[in-house]
Design a protein around this motif. Structure first.
Motif, PDB file in Angstrom:
ATOM      1  N   ALA A  26       0.838  -1.200   0.000  1.00 22.32           N
ATOM      2  CA  ALA A  26       0.000   0.000   0.000  1.00 22.32           C
ATOM      3  C   ALA A  26       0.869   1.243   0.000  1.00 22.32           C
ATOM      4  O   ALA A  26       1.892   1.311   0.668  1.00 22.32           O
ATOM      5  N   GLY A  30       2.993   8.485   1.086  1.00 21.99           N
ATOM      6  CA  GLY A  30       4.351   8.244   0.602  1.00 21.99           C
ATOM      7  C   GLY A  30       5.448   8.943   1.391  1.00 21.99           C
ATOM      8  O   GLY A  30       6.616   8.892   1.005  1.00 21.99           O
ATOM      9  N   GLN A  31       5.110   9.572   2.491  1.00 24.59           N
ATOM     10  CA  GLN A  31       6.118  10.364   3.210  1.00 24.59           C
ATOM     11  C   GLN A  31       7.111   9.494   3.967  1.00 24.59           C
ATOM     12  O   GLN A  31       8.198   9.933   4.301  1.00 24.59           O
ATOM     13  N   THR A  32       6.741   8.258   4.217  1.00 23.45           N
ATOM     14  CA  THR A  32       7.684   7.302   4.799  1.00 23.45           C
ATOM     15  C   THR A  32       8.171   6.321   3.739  1.00 23.45           C
ATOM     16  O   THR A  32       9.361   6.062   3.601  1.00 23.45           O
ATOM     17  N   THR A 105      -0.658  10.899   5.514  1.00 22.94           N
ATOM     18  CA  THR A 105      -2.044  10.573   5.876  1.00 22.94           C
ATOM     19  C   THR A 105      -2.118   9.868   7.225  1.00 22.94           C
ATOM     20  O   THR A 105      -1.144   9.256   7.689  1.00 22.94           O
TER      21      THR A 105
HETATM   22  C1  LIG Z   1      10.004  15.536   7.079  1.00 21.22           C
HETATM   23  C2  LIG Z   1       8.981  14.689   7.763  1.00 21.22           C
HETATM   24  C3  LIG Z   1       8.535  15.071   9.015  1.00 21.22           C
HETATM   25  C4  LIG Z   1       7.583  14.313   9.665  1.00 21.22           C
HETATM   26  N1  LIG Z   1       7.191  14.708  10.904  1.00 21.22           N
HETATM   27  C5  LIG Z   1       6.279  13.966  11.557  1.00 21.22           C
HETATM   28  C6  LIG Z   1       5.839  14.336  12.851  1.00 21.22           C
HETATM   29  O1  LIG Z   1       6.239  15.358  13.394  1.00 21.22           O
HETATM   30  N2  LIG Z   1       4.948  13.540  13.462  1.00 21.22           N
HETATM   31  C7  LIG Z   1       4.442  12.424  12.870  1.00 21.22           C
HETATM   32  O2  LIG Z   1       3.622  11.769  13.455  1.00 21.22           O
HETATM   33  N3  LIG Z   1       4.830  12.046  11.645  1.00 21.22           N
HETATM   34  C8  LIG Z   1       5.740  12.796  10.972  1.00 21.22           C
HETATM   35  N4  LIG Z   1       6.109  12.414   9.721  1.00 21.22           N
HETATM   36  C9  LIG Z   1       5.500  11.201   9.116  1.00 21.22           C
HETATM   37  C10 LIG Z   1       4.303  11.590   8.217  1.00 21.22           C
HETATM   38  O3  LIG Z   1       3.437  12.263   9.021  1.00 21.22           O
HETATM   39  C11 LIG Z   1       3.467  10.455   7.590  1.00 21.22           C
HETATM   40  O4  LIG Z   1       2.359  10.291   8.343  1.00 21.22           O
HETATM   41  C12 LIG Z   1       4.061   9.162   7.625  1.00 21.22           C
HETATM   42  O5  LIG Z   1       5.222   9.299   6.818  1.00 21.22           O
HETATM   43  C13 LIG Z   1       3.205   8.017   7.036  1.00 21.22           C
HETATM   44  O6  LIG Z   1       2.081   8.430   6.296  1.00 21.22           O
HETATM   45  P1  LIG Z   1       2.023   8.346   4.733  1.00 21.22           P
HETATM   46  O7  LIG Z   1       0.604   8.612   4.349  1.00 21.22           O
HETATM   47  O8  LIG Z   1       3.030   9.205   4.132  1.00 21.22           O
HETATM   48  O9  LIG Z   1       2.311   6.794   4.487  1.00 21.22           O
HETATM   49  P2  LIG Z   1       3.187   6.035   3.383  1.00 21.22           P
HETATM   50  O10 LIG Z   1       4.569   6.514   3.384  1.00 21.22           O
HETATM   51  O11 LIG Z   1       2.468   6.051   2.087  1.00 21.22           O
HETATM   52  O12 LIG Z   1       3.123   4.584   3.977  1.00 21.22           O
HETATM   53  C14 LIG Z   1       3.758   4.223   5.175  1.00 21.22           C
HETATM   54  C15 LIG Z   1       3.588   2.739   5.453  1.00 21.22           C
HETATM   55  O13 LIG Z   1       2.245   2.447   5.762  1.00 21.22           O
HETATM   56  C16 LIG Z   1       1.677   1.560   4.814  1.00 21.22           C
HETATM   57  N5  LIG Z   1       0.321   2.065   4.587  1.00 21.22           N
HETATM   58  C17 LIG Z   1      -0.010   3.291   4.110  1.00 21.22           C
HETATM   59  N6  LIG Z   1      -1.352   3.441   4.168  1.00 21.22           N
HETATM   60  C18 LIG Z   1      -1.864   2.308   4.690  1.00 21.22           C
HETATM   61  C19 LIG Z   1      -3.181   1.882   5.010  1.00 21.22           C
HETATM   62  N7  LIG Z   1      -4.232   2.663   4.797  1.00 21.22           N
HETATM   63  N8  LIG Z   1      -3.312   0.661   5.548  1.00 21.22           N
HETATM   64  C20 LIG Z   1      -2.238  -0.137   5.795  1.00 21.22           C
HETATM   65  N9  LIG Z   1      -0.984   0.206   5.496  1.00 21.22           N
HETATM   66  C21 LIG Z   1      -0.806   1.428   4.952  1.00 21.22           C
HETATM   67  C22 LIG Z   1       2.588   1.610   3.622  1.00 21.22           C
HETATM   68  O14 LIG Z   1       2.548   0.403   2.905  1.00 21.22           O
HETATM   69  C23 LIG Z   1       3.921   1.856   4.270  1.00 21.22           C
HETATM   70  O15 LIG Z   1       4.450   0.666   4.767  1.00 21.22           O
HETATM   71  C24 LIG Z   1       7.054  13.148   9.050  1.00 21.22           C
HETATM   72  C25 LIG Z   1       7.503  12.769   7.785  1.00 21.22           C
HETATM   73  C26 LIG Z   1       8.448  13.519   7.134  1.00 21.22           C
HETATM   74  C27 LIG Z   1       8.906  13.103   5.778  1.00 21.22           C
END
Ligand SMILES: Cc1cc2nc3c(=O)[nH]c(=O)nc-3n(C[C@H](O)[C@H](O)[C@H](O)COP(=O)(O)OP(=O)(O)OC[C@H]3O[C@@H](n4cnc5c(N)ncnc54)[C@H](O)[C@@H]3O)c2cc1C
Lengths: 262, 792
Positions: A26, A30-32, A105
């Motif tokens: 999934a 994409g931030q992680t 997200t």
């Molecule tokens: C510079 C930076 C600063 C940040 N600071 C913070 C902060 O202060 N506090 C904080 O809490 N976070 C922080 N984050 C993290 C950010 O908030 C994202 O929430 C986090 O990266 C994951 O969410 P995403 O939607 O980007 O997931 P993704 O990167 O798309 O996915 C992350 C993982 O989850 C899985 N996945 C995604 N969606 C689902 C779903 N619906 N069901 C099951 N699995 C799923 C994916 O397969 C992957 O393994 C930061 C990130 C960055 C890059």
């Protein structure tokens, strides 16, 4: 980054099918995941984007409290949850920077369960329910340690349902580099008691500070926890703070969260 | 009315039009025809012996064009140290070879031991991954801690250097006994042990290089992120690859920040040139951010014991320091000068101190090379001195403002020969201190502290009175001190036939604003609009041989060369005007862009003279060459000595240990100021970096030599919310006495003067809050360290 295929289904059913395939993973904001792929630490064969599924987007009130679609960005939660659940909205508004908030997200954050992420504390302190394509999981069962959750292979989060507390606040102390939570405390006061969830500090990820919950359920004021101590034994040590320092932060921030909740 | 044009005006930075609209052209923006990509295979162990590197599989992978290893460069030269330093006993420093690619051993994580050239970056990366798998590197114990490196002779970064010491330097060695005696006789001695934290430069643009080779002419071209294209050309051509200098053009186009890290020549530059020659195609490499963390030359990293002998009422009698300075795994180009002549010579600060002795041992470790970083040596000296003075005040119950006043040199004492070898030309340190005290409303501090307390915060105030030596440097002097290069600069002023001007300068702007300021000066001197002047820099095929920008030298050294070239233009213009106006040359005056015959209304404009120089119909051709273009080289007579007083106020949150800088006041003396807006910007940036060092930034290698702070997830850079609104003043001006513009450098001041002001403020706050057991906290004064100090 290695090559991969890309799918963007528009229904939960299609997403479930796509994710059942070999090497599928999934993708939400994409931030992680994207940085991990860029570093060549992950190389999924197929990325299944969840952001095109209408049912997984947005904030609304409904049965059991506030429903937030798993693919809702932090920026949208910060804005749209505000009238209903201010502490949660403020938590979302304090994640990362504007770029991260408009992409990252809630579903991605909770699925990833980074021990320093903010959302897990809100989910746990609110006693929220994590809804997946297969079932509903209570927050106390959902978080299972560092980067570990109750999600099974092929299972994905579709929404999160937050009961709305009478009072609540999240106080985050930034790790100075990443600005994730070096320690963050979410305090939520419900009619039937107070829940306190701590992120960033524990050896084993987000946890409830039950002694504080008991003290605060009896007397919801910062002074109620002044006699409590947090055992550093369960806390994490890293470059930015020792276990003892984090244990101190848990207590200090809990007091401040109670004061902020009013 | 402030001026809106020429010297002293806050002319807007013309370069910002392209930078802010995305029209800058950086090395990685250039896509050349048939360009191939280079990717380096870097060691993932800190110390290891290189065994077999099997290229068979990697060579056969899609798109792979060539593979290089250390073997390919074993017969070319090493990247040399720019300064030869002798030890106290007279023996020369140990200078191990720094090869283009590691050969025999890898010596730090990130040390490149092979390179893959392929059609695309992705293909090169795939092959590099394969090559890493097919390389045998036998891991050796890592040498990380300096004290351990010196103590344990069995484990060596360079097999031929038994104690891991590069040199053991005493400054001034002949004064050692007298200083020891003065220290012994002093009524009070204060001792502090300090760590000057290692910093990673983090320029916004990562390093990048493109090599080109023309088999038809044998010409090479290197486009690279450099602060000094001629110096890079000299190093690559004469020392490393043995290319004749006239066959190598080095271009440093728009460069996104350097802070010192892009002064130096790096192996990647030699590699892309060698690869371009081998393939007959341009080869480009651009660092990824993690490569920048691992391989850009780091800064600072001193461990110092400083002792200060004084009277009971705070008169400083003697200063003695002992420092271990980390040079990392190899000697980067300025790495031996930074902890010595840029550090030891500043150890008497702006004070009258009769006895000073500095001892520095530089130590090899299995870490990235360490070299000059904004301030380079002077921040380390200033920090040691300003911290120990504050500690003296605390131990003796003296007021830090009064003690500094008592010891500062007074205006009548200039020129002042310092006990550590510098000749301060001019200054007025009382004036900047008075100004800072006024700006900071020191008298109102108690009231502000009470307000902070009401909000649950401890407030503290910290002072630093600093001086530095910049505008480097007189070549004959640095020659005696061990420099292998001269440190003059050069400029060519080319007046075009239509009267507008191109100025080719040896200084290099990587964000500073030369294109604006240099044009202001030329425009002022020639009485023409700034828009008629363009500054050309960064291309050895266009500019005269100059030494580039670092050490706050651009204006003081290159600006002086440019001023002298303009003077030559005016002198020639007078000759042409005398002919055209049928007057004696001695009767011609030049003012406001006009050449006139004194006492008459006969005149020619600058444009008319320029035109006549290129269309010499009515021109003294028998005695004067046509054209109007002049070059001047300038070698400075001395360093310049900017100085100032900085006052910082902080609030400390006792619960979390977090420090917030709530006010920062800078009263600086930069001599004459050419563009106040740009000077303020330089001070803001410098203080921002100083606050970064004081509160946030640190570099940690674990015991295996793995860099733990290798990304922004763990390396804390200062952000807007970490810095206050600065209060900057530069009205105290004692113009430099030995350059015609009367200017001193301003580029590093902020980073030099600010860290001790911040730390002094934190210690002050803790003492006011009753935490009187806290003597010192090492930088960065992070929340966890402050909390531990309070509760320790
Ligand atoms: C510079 C930076 C600063 C940040 N600071 C913070 C902060 O202060 N506090 C904080 O809490 N976070 C922080 N984050 C993290 C950010 O908030 C994202 O929430 C986090 O990266 C994951 O969410 P995403 O939607 O980007 O997931 P993704 O990167 O798309 O996915 C992350 C993982 O989850 C899985 N996945 C995604 N969606 C689902 C779903 N619906 N069901 C099951 N699995 C799923 C994916 O397969 C992957 O393994 C930061 C990130 C960055 C890059």
């Amino acid at each position: 980054m290695h090559n991969f295929d890309f799918a963007k289904p528009s229904t939960i059913a299609d997403a479930a099918n796509a994710l059942a395939g070999e090497g599928a993973q999934a993708l939400s904001g994409g931030q992680t995941l994207i940085p991990t792929m860029k570093q060549r630490l992950a190389a999924p064969g197929v990325l299944v984007s969840l952001t095109g599924i209408a049912e997984m987007q947005g904030v609304c009130t409904g049965d059991g409290g506030l429903h937030i679609g798993a693919a809702t960005s932090h920026a949208v939660v910060a804005k749209d949850a505000h009238p209903h659940y201010r502490a949660l909205a403020e938590l979302a508004g304090g994640i990362g920077d504007p770029a991260v908030r408009s992409r990252g997200t809630i579903g991605g954050s909770i699925a990833n369960n980074d021990p320093a992420a903010c959302y897990p504390s809100a989910v746990l302190a609110s006693g929220a329910t994590v809804v997946t394509n297969k079932r509903r999981i209570g927050s106390d069962d959902y978080f299972q340690g560092l980067f570990t959750t109750a999600l099974e292979e092929g299972e994905f989060i579709t929404s999160v349902v937050f009961p709305i507390p009478q009072k609540a606040a999240y106080v985050k102390f930034n790790q100075p580099a990443s600005r994730f939570a070096l320690t963050g405390v979410f305090v939520a006061k419900f009619a039937n008691g107070v829940r306190v969830a701590v992120t960033g500090a524990g050896n084993d990820g987000v946890f409830r500070w039950k002694e504080a919950e008991a003290a605060l359920s009896a007397n919801f004021s910062a002074s109620a926890i002044s006699g409590l101590t947090v055992d550093p034994a369960g806390m994490n040590t890293d470059l930015h703070g020792s276990a003892a320092y984090r244990a101190n932060l848990v207590k200090v921030l809990t007091g401040r969260a109670v004061t902020a909740a009013g | 009315m402030p001026k809106d044009h020429g010297i002293g005006a806050s002319s807007k930075r013309r370069e910002d039009i392209r930078f802010l609209t995305g029209r800058g052209v950086y090395t990685d923006d250039m896509a050349l025809h048939a360009q191939a990509a280079a990717v380096f295979v870097r060691s993932n162990v800190a110390h290891g012996r290189i065994g077999k590197i099997d290229t068979t599989k990697a060579s056969a992978m899609p798109g792979v064009l060539a593979i290089f290893t250390g073997e390919d460069f074993k017969d070319v030269g090493g990247n040399p140290a720019g300064w030869l330093i002798n030890s106290r006993d007279g023996t020369p420093m140990r200078e191990p070879k720094r090869p283009v690619l590691a050969h025999g051993k890898v010596r730090h994580v990130g040390d490149a031991y092979a390179a893959v050239i392929a059609e695309t970056v992705a293909q090169a990366k795939d092959a590099a991954e394969q090559l890493a798998e097919d390389s045998v590197i036998e891991e050796l114990p890592a040498i990380v801690d300096m004290k351990a490196a010196v103590a344990d002779a069995s484990n060596r970064v360079h097999d031929e250097i038994p104690d891991n010491v590069c040199f053991d330097w005493g400054w001034i060695e002949d004064n050692r006994a007298a200083v020891d005696a003065a220290m012994k006789a002093a009524p009070h001695v204060v001792t502090l042990n300090l760590v000057n934290n290692r910093l990673i430069p983090n320029a916004m643009e990562p390093r990048a290089s493109i090599g080109e080779y023309n088999p038809g002419t044998g010409d090479y071209k290197l486009t690279t992120t450099s602060q000094n294209p001629h110096l890079t050309r000299l190093l690559v051509a004469a020392f490393v690859l043995g290319i004749p200098e006239n066959k190598l053009t080095v271009v440093a186009p728009d460069v996104g920040g350097g802070f010192g890290s892009k002064i130096y020549h790096y192996g990647e530059e030699a590699l892309v040139l060698a690869a371009a020659k081998k393939l007959g195609r341009p080869v480009r490499w651009t660092a990824e951010r993690s490569e920048s963390f691992l391989t850009d030359a780091h800064g600072r990293d001193h461990v110092t014991k400083i002792e200060l002998g004084c009277t009971k009422d705070g008169e400083i009698l003697a200063i003695r320091t002992e420092t271990l300075a980390n040079v990392g795994a190899y000697l980067s180009n300025f790495s031996t000068a930074t902890p010595t002549f840029l550090h030891g010579t500043l150890m008497s600060g702006p004070y009258k101190v009769p006895h000073v002795y500095v001892n520095v041992k530089t130590v090899f470790t299995n870490t990235a090379p360490v070299d000059a970083y904004r301030g380079a040596g002077r921040p380390e000296a200033t920090y040691s001195l300003e911290r120990v003075i504050d500690q003296m005040c605390r131990e003796l119950g003296l007021d830090p403002f009064e003690v500094r006043r008592k010891n500062l040199l007074t205006p009548d004492q200039f020129p002042y020969q310092s006990p550590v070898g510098l000749l301060y030309d001019t200054g007025n340190y009382q004036a900047t201190l008075d100004k800072a005290v006024q700006m900071a409303d020191v008298a109102g501090f108690e009231k502000r502290a009470a307000e902070s307390k009401a909000r649950g915060k401890l407030r503290g105030m910290g002072l630093s009175t600093w001086i530095e030596a910049c505008g480097i440097a007189p070549s004959n002097l640095v020659g005696i001190l061990g420099s292998r290069v001269g440190l003059f600069d050069a400029a060519t002023v080319r007046v075009n036939a239509t009267g507008n001007i191109s100025v080719m300068v040896g200084a290099h702007s990587h964000g500073q604003g030369h294109e604006t300021v240099f044009a202001q000066i030329v425009a002022e001197k020639l009485g023409i609009p700034e828009s008629s002047v363009d500054i050309v820099h960064g291309d050895t095929s266009k500019i005269p041989f100059g030494m580039g920008s670092y050490g706050s030298r651009s204006l003081a050294v290159c600006g002086t060369a440019m001023t002298k070239a303009v003077d030559k233009i005016i002198a020639k213009g007078k000759k042409i005007a005398a002919h055209m106006l049928e007057a004696a040359e001695g009767d011609i005056t030049f003012e406001d862009g006009k050449f006139s015959v004194s006492g008459t209304d006969k005149a020619k404009t600058f444009g008319e003279i320029a035109f006549s120089a290129y269309v010499p119909h009515n021109y003294p051709l028998e005695t004067l060459e046509p054209g109007l273009e002049e070059t001047a080289f300038y070698d400075p007579a001395n360093f310049t000595y900017p100085a100032g007083a900085y006052i910082c106020e902080v609030e400390v949150d006792e619960g979390t240990g977090k420090v917030e800088v709530v006010a920062f006041h800078c009263a600086d003396d930069f001599g004459n100021v050419m563009n106040p807006m740009i000077v303020e910007g330089q001070v803001h940036g410098g203080v921002g970096q100083g606050i970064g060092q004081a509160l946030l930034e640190f570099t940690t290698y674990d015991e295996n030599g793995q860099l733990l702070t290798g990304s922004y997830m763990d390396y804390p850079m200062p952000r807007a919310e970490d810095v206050p609104f600065y209060n900057v003043d530069y009205s105290c001006q004692t113009p430099c006495t030995h350059n015609p513009l009367g200017v001193k450098g301003c580029g590093e001041a902020g980073a030099i003067g600010s860290p001790p002001a911040v730390v002094n403020a934190v210690i002050d706050a803790l003492h006011r809050g009753g935490h009187t057991h806290v003597k010192h906290i090492d930088m960065p004064v992070s929340p966890s360290r402050v909390w531990s100090a309070i509760n320790g």
